[in-house]
Design an enzyme around this catalytic site. Structure first.
Site, short mmCIF file in Angstrom:
data_model
loop_
_atom_site.label_atom_id
_atom_site.label_comp_id
_atom_site.label_asym_id
_atom_site.label_seq_id
_atom_site.Cartn_x
_atom_site.Cartn_y
_atom_site.Cartn_z
N ARG A 1 2.12 -2.81 4.76
CA ARG A 1 0.71 -2.73 4.34
C ARG A 1 0.62 -2.53 2.83
O ARG A 1 -0.25 -3.10 2.16
CB ARG A 1 0.00 -1.59 5.09
CG ARG A 1 -0.42 -2.01 6.51
CD ARG A 1 -0.57 -0.83 7.46
NE ARG A 1 -1.48 0.17 7.02
CZ ARG A 1 -1.37 1.47 7.29
NH1 ARG A 1 -0.35 1.91 8.02
NH2 ARG A 1 -2.26 2.32 6.86
N ARG B 1 -1.85 7.05 14.61
CA ARG B 1 -2.27 5.66 14.41
C ARG B 1 -1.06 4.75 14.56
O ARG B 1 -0.01 4.98 13.96
CB ARG B 1 -2.86 5.49 13.00
CG ARG B 1 -4.34 5.24 13.03
CD ARG B 1 -4.90 5.17 11.64
NE ARG B 1 -4.53 3.96 10.92
CZ ARG B 1 -5.15 3.56 9.83
NH1 ARG B 1 -6.14 4.24 9.33
NH2 ARG B 1 -4.77 2.46 9.21
N ARG C 1 0.19 11.78 8.36
CA ARG C 1 -1.00 11.39 9.13
C ARG C 1 -0.58 10.83 10.50
O ARG C 1 -1.24 11.07 11.50
CB ARG C 1 -1.79 10.34 8.36
CG ARG C 1 -3.04 9.90 9.10
CD ARG C 1 -3.93 9.02 8.24
NE ARG C 1 -3.57 7.62 8.29
CZ ARG C 1 -4.14 6.67 7.57
NH1 ARG C 1 -5.07 6.96 6.70
NH2 ARG C 1 -3.77 5.42 7.68
N ARG D 1 -10.16 -7.83 0.84
CA ARG D 1 -8.76 -7.51 0.61
C ARG D 1 -7.99 -8.69 0.04
O ARG D 1 -6.82 -8.55 -0.30
CB ARG D 1 -8.11 -7.16 1.95
CG ARG D 1 -7.98 -5.69 2.26
CD ARG D 1 -7.39 -5.61 3.65
NE ARG D 1 -6.69 -4.39 3.93
CZ ARG D 1 -7.27 -3.28 4.39
NH1 ARG D 1 -8.57 -3.23 4.55
NH2 ARG D 1 -6.55 -2.22 4.68
P1 ADP Z 1 -5.34 1.08 5.43
O1 ADP Z 1 -5.11 2.54 5.62
O2 ADP Z 1 -4.12 0.25 5.63
O3 ADP Z 1 -6.09 0.74 4.17
P2 ADP Z 1 -7.62 0.24 7.09
O4 ADP Z 1 -8.15 1.25 8.03
O5 ADP Z 1 -8.49 -0.13 5.93
O6 ADP Z 1 -6.21 0.74 6.68
O7 ADP Z 1 -7.27 -1.12 7.88
C1 ADP Z 1 -6.40 -1.09 8.99
C2 ADP Z 1 -6.09 -2.52 9.44
O8 ADP Z 1 -7.31 -3.22 9.75
C3 ADP Z 1 -5.40 -3.40 8.40
O9 ADP Z 1 -4.00 -3.19 8.36
C4 ADP Z 1 -5.77 -4.80 8.93
O10 ADP Z 1 -5.01 -5.14 10.06
C5 ADP Z 1 -7.21 -4.61 9.41
N1 ADP Z 1 -8.17 -4.90 8.32
C6 ADP Z 1 -9.02 -4.02 7.73
N2 ADP Z 1 -9.75 -4.62 6.77
C7 ADP Z 1 -9.36 -5.92 6.74
C8 ADP Z 1 -9.72 -7.05 5.95
N3 ADP Z 1 -10.64 -6.97 4.97
N4 ADP Z 1 -9.10 -8.22 6.21
C9 ADP Z 1 -8.19 -8.32 7.16
N5 ADP Z 1 -7.79 -7.30 7.93
C10 ADP Z 1 -8.35 -6.11 7.71
#
Ligand code: ADP
Length: 195
Positions: free
Chosen positions: A145, A134, A128, A89
């Site tokens: 985000r 969530r 959602r 990310r």
């Molecule tokens: P989104 O729907 O925001 O894409 P995800 O399910 O991919 O949600 O991720 C939810 C949360 O998990 C993020 O907001 C972050 O807190 C954490 N997270 C997921 N992947 C990463 C990453 N590669 N680096 C840092 N935090 C992460």
């Protein structure tokens, strides 16, 4: 054999496409978000460390996230490829992933970007949040985000674009259509880079 990344703003439908593609391509789906949520519900030490970041919609610090991904990519089921969802990310995570893959002599075949505009994203995520509850699906956390996605993740996607392995699909199209375009784009990139 396909080694694939999937990226896209929250609410783009990236998770849905990740499930479908991992099934169609016969490769394990590795979602960092799902891994964190499962640690959280199991109340593991890692889950307890990650909780405050997830709740705020902030990125979990790199050393935690990268260690978790490194370990997961060493497991046997990734021998035939994988679909990594939600990682990298940030540019520094991208460099870490390059290092992890290089040390095992692997390369990525394609990076799939699922796009959607902000209004559609907020609309979908608020829906959602009612359905799934969530904790990070409130409007202000969603907007945060999204902003992180724009600032931190889009430069990562642009860099994969310069490597010539990026496939972008419109996540607001019909779900089956998105999957079909993604599969077609992945095949095209694989054929192009194989020559
Ligand atoms: P989104 O729907 O925001 O894409 P995800 O399910 O991919 O949600 O991720 C939810 C949360 O998990 C993020 O907001 C972050 O807190 C954490 N997270 C997921 N992947 C990463 C990453 N590669 N680096 C840092 N935090 C992460």
């Amino acid at each position: 054999m396909t080694r694939l990344l999937i990226a896209g703003p929250p609410g783009s439908g990236k998770g849905t496409q990740a499930h479908r593609l991992s099934e169609k391509l016969g490769i394990p789906e590795i979602s960092t978000g799902d891994m964190f949520r499962s640690h959280l519900s199991d109340q593991t030490p890692l889950g307890n460390q990650a909780k405050k970041y997830l709740d705020a919609g902030d990125l979990v610090p790199d050393h935690i996230t990268t260690a978790m991904v490194r370990e997961r990519l060493q497991q046997d089921d990734t021998g035939n490829g994988f679909l990594l969802d939600g990682y990298p990310r940030t540019l520094s995570q991208m460099e870490n992933l390059d290092g992890i893959l290089e040390s095992s002599g692997k390369t990525l075949d394609a990076v799939l970007e699922v796009t959607a505009d902000d209004d559609e994203i907020v609309r979908r995520l608020l829906l959602r949040s009612r359905a799934e509850g969530r904790s990070d699906d409130t409007e202000s956390v969603i907007r945060h985000r999204l902003q992180l996605y724009r600032e931190e993740t889009q430069p990562v996607i642009a860099r994969y674009g310069r490597r010539g392995i990026l496939v972008s699909v419109d996540g607001t199209a019909d779900v089956d259509h998105v999957t079909a375009s993604a599969l077609k784009g992945i095949e095209t990139v694989k054929a192009r880079t194989a020559t």
